[in-house]
Design a protein around this motif. Structure first.
Motif, short mmCIF file in Angstrom:
data_model
loop_
_atom_site.label_atom_id
_atom_site.label_comp_id
_atom_site.label_asym_id
_atom_site.label_seq_id
_atom_site.Cartn_x
_atom_site.Cartn_y
_atom_site.Cartn_z
N ARG A 49 49.85 62.36 43.64
CA ARG A 49 49.30 61.43 42.67
C ARG A 49 49.05 60.13 43.48
N PRO A 50 47.81 59.70 43.28
CA PRO A 50 47.65 58.47 44.21
C PRO A 50 48.45 57.49 43.62
N ILE A 51 49.26 56.58 44.39
CA ILE A 51 50.01 55.44 44.02
C ILE A 51 49.85 54.35 44.88
N LEU A 52 49.57 53.18 43.92
CA LEU A 52 49.44 51.87 44.51
C LEU A 52 50.56 51.02 44.21
N ALA A 53 51.24 50.87 45.30
CA ALA A 53 52.64 49.56 44.84
C ALA A 53 52.17 48.15 45.51
N VAL A 54 52.18 47.40 44.53
CA VAL A 54 52.31 46.00 44.68
C VAL A 54 53.64 45.40 44.93
N ARG A 55 53.61 43.96 45.45
CA ARG A 55 54.73 43.16 45.51
C ARG A 55 55.28 42.87 43.92
N PRO A 56 56.46 43.06 44.03
CA PRO A 56 57.14 42.82 42.40
C PRO A 56 57.03 41.34 42.49
N GLY A 57 56.77 41.05 41.21
CA GLY A 57 56.78 39.60 40.76
C GLY A 57 55.29 38.88 40.46
N GLU A 58 55.47 37.84 39.81
CA GLU A 58 54.23 37.28 39.27
C GLU A 58 53.07 36.96 40.28
N GLN A 59 53.42 36.76 41.46
CA GLN A 59 52.50 36.56 42.51
C GLN A 59 51.45 37.82 42.59
N SER A 60 51.71 38.91 42.15
CA SER A 60 50.86 40.03 41.88
C SER A 60 49.77 39.85 40.92
N LYS A 61 50.04 38.83 39.83
CA LYS A 61 48.88 38.62 38.88
C LYS A 61 48.11 37.66 39.57
N SER A 62 47.22 38.50 40.56
CA SER A 62 45.95 37.51 41.27
C SER A 62 44.88 38.20 41.33
N VAL A 63 43.88 37.41 41.80
CA VAL A 63 42.22 37.92 41.52
C VAL A 63 42.55 38.97 43.00
N SER A 64 43.29 38.38 44.14
CA SER A 64 43.26 39.17 45.25
C SER A 64 43.86 40.49 44.99
N VAL A 65 44.84 40.75 44.26
CA VAL A 65 45.59 42.00 43.83
C VAL A 65 44.85 42.83 42.96
N PHE A 66 44.32 42.07 42.04
CA PHE A 66 43.29 42.74 41.08
C PHE A 66 42.08 43.18 41.89
N GLU A 67 41.45 42.71 42.89
CA GLU A 67 40.44 43.47 43.52
C GLU A 67 41.10 44.51 44.53
N GLN A 68 42.09 44.46 45.02
CA GLN A 68 42.82 45.66 45.77
C GLN A 68 42.98 46.85 44.70
N CYS A 69 43.16 46.52 43.62
CA CYS A 69 43.40 47.60 42.86
C CYS A 69 42.19 48.39 42.52
N LEU A 70 41.09 47.43 42.17
CA LEU A 70 39.65 47.95 41.96
C LEU A 70 39.12 48.74 43.03
N GLU A 71 39.32 48.22 44.31
CA GLU A 71 38.92 48.72 45.56
C GLU A 71 39.69 50.32 45.63
N TRP A 72 41.10 50.37 45.37
CA TRP A 72 41.81 51.52 45.49
C TRP A 72 41.33 52.43 44.30
N LEU A 73 40.86 52.03 43.25
CA LEU A 73 40.45 52.87 42.23
C LEU A 73 39.30 53.59 42.46
N ALA A 74 38.48 52.88 43.22
CA ALA A 74 37.09 53.38 43.73
C ALA A 74 37.25 54.28 45.01
N GLN A 75 38.33 54.24 45.67
CA GLN A 75 38.66 55.05 46.93
C GLN A 75 39.25 56.33 46.22
N ASN A 76 39.77 56.37 45.12
CA ASN A 76 40.27 57.77 44.53
C ASN A 76 39.48 58.07 43.61
N ALA A 77 38.24 57.91 43.59
CA ALA A 77 37.29 58.17 42.64
C ALA A 77 37.48 58.28 41.07
N ALA A 78 38.17 57.18 40.76
CA ALA A 78 38.35 56.83 39.30
C ALA A 78 37.25 56.42 38.74
#
Length: 103
Positions: A49-78
């Motif tokens: 299973r592809p897994i993306l683990a972000v830092r715990p805590g509210e700082q992960s609710k950010s545009v940069s982490v959101f962008e990281q998630c979208l890029e990761w999903l694209a790399q995993n052919a979502a």
């Protein structure tokens, strides 16, 4: 019943669930979690299973982490039919929901 103690700046709390083997039977797609949950549950997550683990805590609710998630999903052919899995609570659930709604 399995139990996991989560350490938090607001105090420790316990998460209880059924058999960890149940994770193996779920139609899990790419998994978004945080590093604390990943380290605690890694041996129960089905391999491959592809897994993306972000830092715990509210700082992960950010545009940069959101962008990281979208890029990761694209790399995993979502695509629009991919089942995303949030493994964790609060921040992870909020982040995964926002990512799912915008991808």
């Amino acid at each position: 019943m399995q139990s996991l103690t989560v350490r938090s700046s607001r105090g420790d709390y316990s998460i209880d669930w059924g058999s960890p083997e149940a994770l193996k039977d779920l139609p899990l797609g790419p998994i978004i979690t945080d590093t604390n949950v990943q380290s605690a549950l890694s041996h129960w997550i089905p391999s491959g299973r592809p897994i993306l683990a972000v830092r715990p805590g509210e700082q992960s609710k950010s545009v940069s982490v959101f962008e990281q998630c979208l890029e990761w999903l694209a790399q995993n052919a979502a695509n629009g039919k991919t089942i995303l899995t949030a493994l964790g609570g609060g921040v992870v659930g909020d982040l995964e929901g926002f990512v799912a709604a915008n991808s």
